[in-house]
Design a protein around this motif. Structure first.
Motif: not given
Length: 274
Positions: A47-48, A54-55, A68-70, A75-79
């Motif tokens: 997530y981080r 994104r930033r 990535v492995e969610c 919430r992680t998939e949404g990122m």
């Protein structure tokens, strides 16, 4: 988020790198490696990483998600929304289908930054040109691509254990309750896929005790080979705050006390700052 290292290690492998503009990827500048180190799976490393991606993308940096492995976490998939994700490579192995990072595709895309999860992951045999993901990451860095990755403490602990002796075993204690069984199966599945070359020993504890089952196992292992001295390596997280240290390391203290009381094994505490 105390379980994820807030001050992530930023390993510079060459060049200035800071403040580079979009598209500033060139063979003459090795990439930089940034590692999110977590005390255990599920503490928020992925997530981080995606939050950082994104930033960076919002600042105009050319970022792609190499892998990535969610783990099914919404919430992680949404990122991942709004991020460019490189399609994974498909590989057949022992009758099953597996997905790995498509290293060639990421290199051909040549982003400024690649997000690559699970630094210690072992690739499916025959799945790509490297057996280990860390070797894939080394190729990305050599191509001038910055990489953000994640690593769990137990990976480092196994490397340290291997340096202490010829035979290494990882021990976990589980409760036979149905609630815990799913977590145990997930652990064994992930361990088999990771394939660190170290057997995972499963001990059962009806009352969720840790110390006594591990001490008994250590005693049996020592008795099986007379004259052998067993070393017990206990990974411990070291957060900044004292109350967090007490909570994080309570179980390790219980194991160390029981092993020291009932055996003559050597206790080594491997501390990690997070």
């Amino acid at each position: 988020m105390s379980d994820v290292r807030d001050r992530t290690s930023d390993v510079r492998t060459g060049g200035s790198g800071a403040g580079a503009g979009a598209g500033d990827v060139r063979p003459g500048r090795p990439g930089r490696l940034k590692v999110y180190l977590g005390a255990a799976p599920g503490v928020g490393k992925t997530y981080r990483m995606l939050d950082e991606a994104r930033r960076r993308a919002a600042r105009g940096v050319d970022v792609v998600v190499g892998f990535v492995e969610c783990h099914g976490r919404p919430r992680t998939e949404g990122m991942l929304d709004g991020l460019e994700v490189v399609e994974r490579a498909q590989w057949a192995y022992r009758g099953g289908e597996f997905e790995e990072m498509d290293l060639a595709a990421v290199l051909a895309r040549r982003p400024q930054v690649a997000i690559v999860d699970e630094f210690a992951h072992s690739n499916v045999p025959g799945g790509g040109r490297n057996p280990k993901r860390r070797q894939d990451i080394e190729e990305l860095l050599a191509a001038g691509i910055d990489v953000v990755t994640a690593l769990n403490v137990q990976h480092l602990a196994l490397n340290a254990a291997a340096s202490l002796g010829d035979e290494v075993r990882a021990v976990t204690v589980c409760n036979p309750d149905p609630e815990d069984r799913a977590q145990l199966y997930a652990l064994e599945r992930d361990w088999a896929r990771w394939d660190p070359g170290v057997p995972l020993i499963r001990l059962t504890s009806e009352r969720r005790a840790l110390g006594r089952p591990i001490a008994a196992y250590v005693g049996e292992a020592a008795a099986a080979v007379p004259g052998t001295r067993v070393t017990v390596l206990i990974p411990e997280a070291e957060p900044d705050r004292l109350w967090q240290r007490l909570l994080q390391n309570q179980r390790g203290a219980v194991v160390a006390h029981a092993v020291r009381k009932d055996t003559d094994a050597v206790i080594c505490r491997l501390r990690f700052l997070i």
